[in-house]
Structure formats: C-alpha cells, structure tokens
Design a protein around this motif. Structure first.
Motif, mmCIF file in Angstrom:
data_model
loop_
_atom_site.group_PDB
_atom_site.id
_atom_site.type_symbol
_atom_site.label_atom_id
_atom_site.label_comp_id
_atom_site.label_asym_id
_atom_site.label_seq_id
_atom_site.Cartn_x
_atom_site.Cartn_y
_atom_site.Cartn_z
ATOM 1 N N SER A 19 33.792 46.279 37.504
ATOM 2 C CA SER A 19 32.424 45.820 37.679
ATOM 3 C C SER A 19 31.791 45.514 36.322
ATOM 4 O O SER A 19 31.164 44.464 36.118
ATOM 5 C CB SER A 19 31.630 46.911 38.401
ATOM 6 O OG SER A 19 30.296 46.549 38.525
ATOM 7 N N ALA B 299 36.736 53.404 46.870
ATOM 8 C CA ALA B 299 35.542 53.269 46.042
ATOM 9 C C ALA B 299 34.993 51.855 46.162
ATOM 10 O O ALA B 299 35.745 50.885 46.139
ATOM 11 C CB ALA B 299 35.884 53.554 44.587
ATOM 12 N N ASN C 52 31.946 49.751 44.190
ATOM 13 C CA ASN C 52 30.940 49.777 43.149
ATOM 14 C C ASN C 52 30.111 48.513 43.259
ATOM 15 O O ASN C 52 30.644 47.418 43.344
ATOM 16 C CB ASN C 52 31.641 49.839 41.782
ATOM 17 C CG ASN C 52 30.696 50.234 40.689
ATOM 18 O OD1 ASN C 52 29.751 49.510 40.385
ATOM 19 N ND2 ASN C 52 30.946 51.385 40.102
ATOM 20 N N THR C 53 28.783 48.668 43.235
ATOM 21 C CA THR C 53 27.935 47.476 43.239
ATOM 22 C C THR C 53 27.110 47.460 41.963
ATOM 23 O O THR C 53 26.506 48.465 41.596
ATOM 24 C CB THR C 53 26.946 47.451 44.432
ATOM 25 O OG1 THR C 53 26.235 48.672 44.476
ATOM 26 C CG2 THR C 53 27.678 47.234 45.730
ATOM 27 N N ARG D 69 38.073 55.366 42.059
ATOM 28 C CA ARG D 69 36.748 55.016 41.525
ATOM 29 C C ARG D 69 36.743 54.464 40.103
ATOM 30 O O ARG D 69 35.948 53.574 39.794
ATOM 31 C CB ARG D 69 35.795 56.211 41.624
ATOM 32 C CG ARG D 69 36.116 57.363 40.686
ATOM 33 C CD ARG D 69 35.130 58.511 40.831
ATOM 34 N NE ARG D 69 35.478 59.625 39.964
ATOM 35 C CZ ARG D 69 36.451 60.489 40.202
ATOM 36 N NH1 ARG D 69 37.196 60.381 41.289
ATOM 37 N NH2 ARG D 69 36.706 61.476 39.355
ATOM 38 N N SER E 26 36.976 50.752 39.888
ATOM 39 C CA SER E 26 35.843 49.980 40.398
ATOM 40 C C SER E 26 34.714 49.923 39.368
ATOM 41 O O SER E 26 34.064 48.898 39.200
ATOM 42 C CB SER E 26 35.344 50.535 41.734
ATOM 43 O OG SER E 26 34.624 51.730 41.559
ATOM 44 N N PHE E 27 34.485 51.028 38.639
ATOM 45 C CA PHE E 27 33.483 51.011 37.568
ATOM 46 C C PHE E 27 33.893 50.027 36.477
ATOM 47 O O PHE E 27 33.090 49.206 36.019
ATOM 48 C CB PHE E 27 33.348 52.405 36.924
ATOM 49 C CG PHE E 27 32.514 53.370 37.722
ATOM 50 C CD1 PHE E 27 31.174 53.135 37.951
ATOM 51 C CD2 PHE E 27 33.073 54.545 38.223
ATOM 52 C CE1 PHE E 27 30.396 54.042 38.672
ATOM 53 C CE2 PHE E 27 32.309 55.452 38.943
ATOM 54 C CZ PHE E 27 30.970 55.202 39.172
ATOM 55 N N SER F 67 35.663 46.640 45.224
ATOM 56 C CA SER F 67 36.309 47.790 45.866
ATOM 57 C C SER F 67 37.714 47.963 45.313
ATOM 58 O O SER F 67 38.406 46.997 44.995
ATOM 59 C CB SER F 67 36.343 47.634 47.390
ATOM 60 O OG SER F 67 37.306 46.690 47.777
#
Lengths: 77, 151
Positions: B108, B27, B29-30, B101, B104-105, B97
């Motif tokens: 961030s 994953a 995430n940006t 997932r 990563s959320f 990364s």
C-alpha cells in the motif's frame, strides 16, 4: 500531423488543451523549444514529455501521428 | 474488470475493499488520501485535480503490475478522483489484500509513493488569497520519473 497536449499550469498559460502541429522528424527537445518560444513557456524545460503516453527523453524523434504531452511535475494523491 | 482508474465521481471505500476481498487474504489494507484544510498554517478552501486520464490509468496499472511482481499473491485496486474536491473529500483510495499483514502495509505504501512520482495527476490549491498548481513547490517533492522509467 501531431497532437500536442498541455496540462495544469501549462494549459492555463497556453489557454489551450491541445494543438495540432506537424513536428514529425523533430526531436522532443526541439518540440519543447518550439513550443516554449511560441508561448513564452520557460517552465516547459523542467517538464517531462510523454510521447504516446510513455515518458520520453529529449533526443527521441517524433513520428507521424505521435501524440506529444508535456507533463509538469505531478502532484496526485 | 479494471483495477486502476480515474474518475470524477466520489470515491467509496467499501466498494474498493470489496474488489480485493477474497478467501486467500488474511489482511486488507486501505489507504485513503483526503483533502487537508491546513498546510503549514495556510488554509485551503478546496482543491482541483486534473489528470491525463488515459496515461494516468496506464501508469496506475503499471504500478499494480510492479506490486504483483514484488509481493506474492497480492490483489490491489487503485482509484483517484479528479475535479473539484472539498475539505475531507477522498482524493485517492488504494485497497490491497494479501495473505499476511506485513505485505499489505508495504504494498500500500509502495503504491502511493510511486503514484506521487510517475502518474500524471495534478492538483491546484485554492486558498483565500490565491491559487497555485502544486508540483515543484516545497509542499510536495518534485514528481520526476527515474531514468529507467523512460523507455
């Protein structure tokens, strides 16, 4: 000697990015009062202070060569 | 190589993603923070960002280290732009990364919230009828570090 740095609204108010003054041996709180009186900066009381790029409390003593920065409430992002 | 930095140049998403791309990650995430035109009906013309750059980069790196400790096997890159930014310009990019997932959320989100608390960056709003440094106004919450962050 010490460097004192100003940012954002404080910098505009003082009309300088930095000052060279000797505040060795004084506390952060004393430096705040001194600068606040000299420039009429009431808002400095609600600012954080950083000494050598780390947040510092009012009772911290300034040493020779320390850089003091006044940090208004941040708003990045 | 630096993973956290302040720049006066435009930020670019793909190069940030590249920095965290790796075989272990499932994953990426940006988070992309952009300049908004309207805030509560008030129209922004442009923004001006300023930073205590050396300290800001240090604080961003500390946030990255906190994230290293909180989430297993995370890789993160954070960049913030300063100077004059127009509507829709990118002010900040966080790329994370992780193997899975959820992490990563979470990482961030953590990074951007912490940035708004402890990183010495300021924005000045320029409106049609005035300008103001944002900080303790209603628009954002006051960025004051927690007691334990003062060493």
């Amino acid at each position: 000697m010490n460097r004192v740095l100003f940012f954002a609204g404080l910098r505009e108010r003082v009309e300088k990015e930095e000052l060279e003054i000797d505040v060795t041996g004084r506390t952060v709180g004393e430096v705040k009062e001194l600068v606040s009186e000299k420039y009429g900066l009431d808002q400095i009381q609600s600012c954080m202070t950083a000494v050598n790029e780390e947040f510092a409390l009012n009772d911290m003593k300034i040493e020779e060569g320390d850089t003091i920065a006044f940090i208004p409430p941040v708003s990045g992002g | 190589m630096k993973r956290c930095w302040i720049t006066d140049k435009p930020l670019e998403v793909s190069s940030m993603v590249e920095l965290v791309t790796r075989r272990e990650a499932g994953a990426i995430n940006t988070f992309i923070g952009t300049v908004r035109e309207f805030t509560e009906g008030k129209r922004t013309l442009f923004l001006q960002y300023e930073a205590y750059t050396s300290m800001a980069e240090k604080k961003l790196e500390e946030i990255a280290e906190e994230i290293d400790r909180k989430w297993p096997d995370v890789k993160i890159a954070i960049a913030h732009r300063i100077g004059r930014l127009e509507i829709s310009d990118i002010a900040v990019i966080i790329a994370v990364s992780t193997p899975h997932r959820d992490d990563s959320f979470e990482a961030s989100r953590y990074a951007i919230e912490r940035m708004k608390e402890v990183v010495p960056i300021w924005k000045k709003e320029h409106w049609e009828n005035g300008q103001e440094w944002i900080g303790n106004q209603k628009e954002t919450k006051q960025g004051i570090p927690r007691e334990e962050e003062i060493r």
